[in-house]
Design an enzyme around this catalytic site. Structure first.
Site, PDB file in Angstrom:
ATOM      1  CG  ASP A 198     -19.740   9.696   6.204  1.00  0.00           C
ATOM      2  OD1 ASP A 198     -19.848   9.385   7.853  1.00  0.00           O
ATOM      3  OD2 ASP A 198     -20.284   8.969   5.661  1.00  0.00           O
ATOM      4  CD  GLU A 211     -22.428   5.188   4.721  1.00  0.00           C
ATOM      5  OE1 GLU A 211     -22.444   4.031   4.403  1.00  0.00           O
ATOM      6  OE2 GLU A 211     -22.436   5.623   5.726  1.00  0.00           O
ATOM      7  CG  HIS A 252     -25.622   3.527   7.603  1.00  0.00           C
ATOM      8  ND1 HIS A 252     -24.365   3.973   8.913  1.00  0.00           N
ATOM      9  CD2 HIS A 252     -26.996   3.060   8.497  1.00  0.00           C
ATOM     10  CE1 HIS A 252     -25.016   2.951   9.172  1.00  0.00           C
ATOM     11  NE2 HIS A 252     -25.982   2.731  10.039  1.00  0.00           N
ATOM     12  CG  ASP A 289     -23.948   9.479   8.667  1.00  0.00           C
ATOM     13  OD1 ASP A 289     -24.866   9.261   8.796  1.00  0.00           O
ATOM     14  OD2 ASP A 289     -24.128   7.752   7.782  1.00  0.00           O
TER      15      ASP A 289
END
EC number: 3.1.13.-
Length: 223
Positions: free
Chosen positions: A23, A25, A182, A187
């Site tokens: 994951d 960001e 987020h 996540d």
């Protein structure tokens, strides 16, 4: 054909692929121009009975590459301040070296051929990882398949009729705190549990190992 003696291994279950949950960001949606700001990586393991579980984990805050576009709306969504010293951010190169090292060890231990990214809306995470790999000249060491992924959004849409991560987790009985969403680490953890839940449920329902008798000929074409 699947070797009936070794069906309860990652190698047999995923055709030699080693599933790794990712994951990210970022500072926007464009993998070429926006920065990779945070990445979490979780490897998986299968016990002797063929049930999939979370294994090892790595998590890094990443320094934005020179010239990266930092879109305010993206930073507001993931609540990241790229300039905060409290992030203890590392370079893309430093993060990828450690991630690739962990994944290569797992591939060898599980006797797999290549890693495959597991992610929610996987094309997004895959694109940012591949872009960072190109920027840091780590292409030769990259253990991940160049385009094949396991997308938990698609799998959840099939199983639950839900494609949003929080909703899919809710249907799967996985606690999901939207206030923690987020965050790459949070996540990734939820995506890993969701993927394991989906794979294990399919096995529990009798879908693995596959039996042709589970469907009739041309079943998908019936009107």
């Amino acid at each position: 054909m699947i070797d009936p003696v070794n069906i309860d291994t990652l190698k047999a279950r995923f055709r030699g692929f080693y599933p790794v949950v990712i994951d990210v960001e970022t500072s926007g949606l464009n993998a070429s121009t926006n920065a990779l700001l945070e990445i979490a990586t979780i490897t998986l393991k299968m016990n002797e009975d063929g049930w999939l579980h979370v294994d090892n984990m790595l998590h890094f805050h990443i320094k934005s590459f020179p010239g990266a576009i930092l879109q305010p709306e993206a930073l507001a969504l993931n609540k990241i301040n790229p300039n905060s010293p409290l992030r203890f951010a590392v370079t893309e190169q430093e993060a990828l070296v450690e991630i690739f090292k962990m994944v290569h060890v797992g591939i060898k231990a599980q006797q797999c051929n290549k890693a495959i990214i597991v992610a929610h809306n996987a094309s997004f995470d895959h694109s940012f990882l591949m872009a960072a790999t190109e920027r840091t000249n780590n292409i030769q060491d990259n253990p991940f398949h160049p385009f094949v992924t396991f997308d938990t959004a698609a799998l959840s849409g099939l199983v639950f009729g839900q494609t949003v991560l929080s909703k899919a987790c809710e249907y799967a009985g996985i606690i999901f705190d939207k206030n923690k969403a987020h965050s790459a680490l949070y996540d990734a953890e939820k995506t890993a549990i969701l993927f394991c839940t989906l794979v294990n449920a399919w096995k529990k329902l009798g879908g693995w190992p596959w039996k042709p008798s589970l469907i009739t000929n041309n079943e998908g074409y019936h009107k």
